[in-house]
Design a protein around this motif. Structure first.
Motif, mmCIF file in Angstrom:
data_model
loop_
_atom_site.group_PDB
_atom_site.id
_atom_site.type_symbol
_atom_site.label_atom_id
_atom_site.label_comp_id
_atom_site.label_asym_id
_atom_site.label_seq_id
_atom_site.Cartn_x
_atom_site.Cartn_y
_atom_site.Cartn_z
ATOM 1 N N MET A 130 0.829 -1.204 0.000
ATOM 2 C CA MET A 130 0.000 0.000 0.000
ATOM 3 C C MET A 130 0.861 1.249 0.000
ATOM 4 N N GLY A 131 2.011 1.217 0.664
ATOM 5 C CA GLY A 131 2.953 2.323 0.611
ATOM 6 C C GLY A 131 2.639 3.477 1.541
ATOM 7 N N LYS A 132 3.145 4.656 1.178
ATOM 8 C CA LYS A 132 3.009 5.835 2.023
ATOM 9 C C LYS A 132 1.794 6.666 1.616
ATOM 10 N N ILE A 133 1.114 7.185 2.634
ATOM 11 C CA ILE A 133 -0.022 8.085 2.426
ATOM 12 C C ILE A 133 0.202 9.338 3.261
ATOM 13 N N ALA A 134 0.045 10.500 2.628
ATOM 14 C CA ALA A 134 0.272 11.785 3.298
ATOM 15 C C ALA A 134 -1.043 12.403 3.740
ATOM 16 N N LEU A 169 5.508 8.266 10.289
ATOM 17 C CA LEU A 169 6.892 8.556 9.893
ATOM 18 C C LEU A 169 7.286 9.890 10.524
ATOM 19 N N SER A 170 7.997 9.812 11.635
ATOM 20 C CA SER A 170 8.289 11.001 12.442
ATOM 21 C C SER A 170 9.044 12.088 11.681
ATOM 22 N N SER A 171 9.898 11.684 10.750
ATOM 23 C CA SER A 171 10.711 12.658 10.011
ATOM 24 C C SER A 171 9.883 13.496 9.037
ATOM 25 N N THR A 172 8.636 13.088 8.799
ATOM 26 C CA THR A 172 7.800 13.805 7.829
ATOM 27 C C THR A 172 6.860 14.815 8.479
ATOM 28 N N ILE A 173 6.832 14.890 9.806
ATOM 29 C CA ILE A 173 5.920 15.805 10.495
ATOM 30 C C ILE A 173 6.366 17.252 10.263
ATOM 31 N N LYS A 174 5.469 18.059 9.756
ATOM 32 C CA LYS A 174 5.772 19.448 9.421
ATOM 33 C C LYS A 174 4.743 20.389 10.038
ATOM 34 N N SER A 175 5.148 21.642 10.222
ATOM 35 C CA SER A 175 4.225 22.654 10.736
ATOM 36 C C SER A 175 3.479 23.314 9.585
ATOM 37 N N TYR A 176 2.335 23.894 9.916
ATOM 38 C CA TYR A 176 1.540 24.650 8.945
ATOM 39 C C TYR A 176 1.739 26.129 9.265
ATOM 40 N N ASN A 177 2.267 26.879 8.295
ATOM 41 C CA ASN A 177 2.703 28.243 8.555
ATOM 42 C C ASN A 177 1.834 29.286 7.857
ATOM 43 N N THR A 222 1.251 19.023 3.236
ATOM 44 C CA THR A 222 1.468 17.768 3.952
ATOM 45 C C THR A 222 2.042 18.051 5.332
ATOM 46 N N ILE A 223 1.373 17.532 6.377
ATOM 47 C CA ILE A 223 1.862 17.734 7.740
ATOM 48 C C ILE A 223 2.399 16.437 8.356
ATOM 49 N N VAL A 224 2.110 15.288 7.725
ATOM 50 C CA VAL A 224 2.648 14.014 8.202
ATOM 51 C C VAL A 224 2.416 12.942 7.130
ATOM 52 N N GLU A 225 3.276 11.937 7.148
ATOM 53 C CA GLU A 225 3.098 10.790 6.254
ATOM 54 C C GLU A 225 3.017 9.515 7.083
ATOM 55 N N PHE A 226 2.264 8.559 6.574
ATOM 56 C CA PHE A 226 2.102 7.264 7.227
ATOM 57 C C PHE A 226 2.588 6.144 6.300
ATOM 58 N N GLU A 227 3.282 5.175 6.894
ATOM 59 C CA GLU A 227 3.641 3.959 6.162
ATOM 60 C C GLU A 227 2.502 2.974 6.395
ATOM 61 N N CYS A 228 1.782 2.658 5.340
ATOM 62 C CA CYS A 228 0.568 1.841 5.471
ATOM 63 C C CYS A 228 0.801 0.418 4.965
ATOM 64 N N ARG A 229 0.578 -0.526 5.850
ATOM 65 C CA ARG A 229 0.701 -1.941 5.483
ATOM 66 C C ARG A 229 -0.643 -2.616 5.758
ATOM 67 N N GLY A 230 -1.599 -2.332 4.895
ATOM 68 C CA GLY A 230 -2.928 -2.925 5.044
ATOM 69 C C GLY A 230 -3.943 -2.026 5.706
ATOM 70 N N LEU A 231 -3.500 -1.049 6.494
ATOM 71 C CA LEU A 231 -4.408 -0.075 7.108
ATOM 72 C C LEU A 231 -4.270 1.254 6.376
ATOM 73 N N HIS A 238 -8.978 18.808 5.398
ATOM 74 C CA HIS A 238 -7.859 17.905 5.146
ATOM 75 C C HIS A 238 -8.145 17.031 3.926
ATOM 76 N N GLN A 239 -7.090 16.374 3.467
ATOM 77 C CA GLN A 239 -7.215 15.353 2.440
ATOM 78 C C GLN A 239 -6.035 14.399 2.552
ATOM 79 N N PHE A 240 -6.216 13.188 2.039
ATOM 80 C CA PHE A 240 -5.146 12.205 2.003
ATOM 81 C C PHE A 240 -4.681 12.029 0.559
ATOM 82 N N VAL A 241 -3.361 11.947 0.389
ATOM 83 C CA VAL A 241 -2.809 11.731 -0.956
ATOM 84 C C VAL A 241 -1.731 10.647 -0.867
ATOM 85 N N LYS A 242 -1.635 9.859 -1.928
ATOM 86 C CA LYS A 242 -0.596 8.837 -1.966
ATOM 87 C C LYS A 242 0.733 9.472 -2.346
ATOM 88 N N CYS A 243 1.785 9.062 -1.651
ATOM 89 C CA CYS A 243 3.113 9.643 -1.886
ATOM 90 C C CYS A 243 3.815 8.923 -3.057
#
Length: 204
Positions: free
Chosen positions: A1-5, A79-87, A96-105, A199-204
């Motif tokens: 499934m990969g990464k989702i932002a 993915l902690s390194s992807t957490i960003k502030s909204y300015n 994008t304020i965070v990304e998730f590594e998704c393995r089935g969820l 908000h919205q979700f997008v595939k990375c």
């Protein structure tokens, strides 16, 4: 499934650097099973501080969950390194304020709640423990107990009259739901606020 932002869009008034604070910050999500498509009915949260081992020594994830419908074990990792502030420069644009590594969820909905912080644009005043859901809760209670237009609210007269005649409760819900968070910056002597959070979700 990969990464989702997860991308956020909001209207910032005299504040910047809107961000989640700490490893105990709760990302409230609704999840979908990538195998059968089942979507969770209740909000679930994941945190950086949580780490659950995957079967077979395949590392760890922020959440590991067996689907109630198909019994498949799925996981999701912040993915902690992807957490960003909204300015302030991002105002009214998706970022994008965070990304998730998704393995089935797969996250399909997000509910911002408490635990955010921001700073005054000019003063640098820190506003902590911002709750972007707080006034939504107030709106739900207020709508139940009122049946008339409040003259203190600054609204278009024609809208108010139409709402009062046809749908007296709807207008209050809309007005209060869009006012997500407000405060006052004593140092800068100006009001501050965060409005129209989407908000919205997008595939990375």
């Amino acid at each position: 499934m990969g990464k989702i932002a997860l991308q956020l869009k909001a209207t910032l008034e005299n504040v910047t650097n809107l961000r989640p604070v700490g490893e105990d910050f709760r990302w409230y999500l609704k999840m979908k099973c990538g195998n059968c498509g089942e979507i969770s009915e209740k909000w679930q949260y994941i945190r950086l501080m949580d780490s659950v081992a995957l079967k077979g020594g395949r590392g760890s994830a922020s959440m590991v969950q067996k689907c109630k419908l198909c019994a498949r074990e799925n996981s999701i990792e912040i993915l902690s390194s992807t957490i960003k502030s909204y300015n302030a420069d991002d105002n009214e644009k998706f970022k994008t304020i965070v990304e998730f590594e998704c393995r089935g969820l797969e996250p399909v909905d997000f509910q911002p709640q408490a635990g955010f912080a921001a700073e005054g644009v000019e003063s640098g005043t820190v506003f902590s423990d911002i709750n972007l859901q707080e006034k939504r809760a107030v709106a739900e209670v207020f709508v139940v107990i009122t049946y008339s237009i409040d003259s203190t609210l600054q609204i278009d007269e024609s809208i108010a009259l139409a709402a009062k005649e046809e749908h007296p409760l709807t207008l209050f819900a809309w007005l209060l739901l869009t006012a997500d968070w407000t405060d006052y910056d004593e140092k800068a002597q100006e009001s501050v606020g965060i409005f129209e959070v989407t908000h919205q979700f997008v595939k990375c």
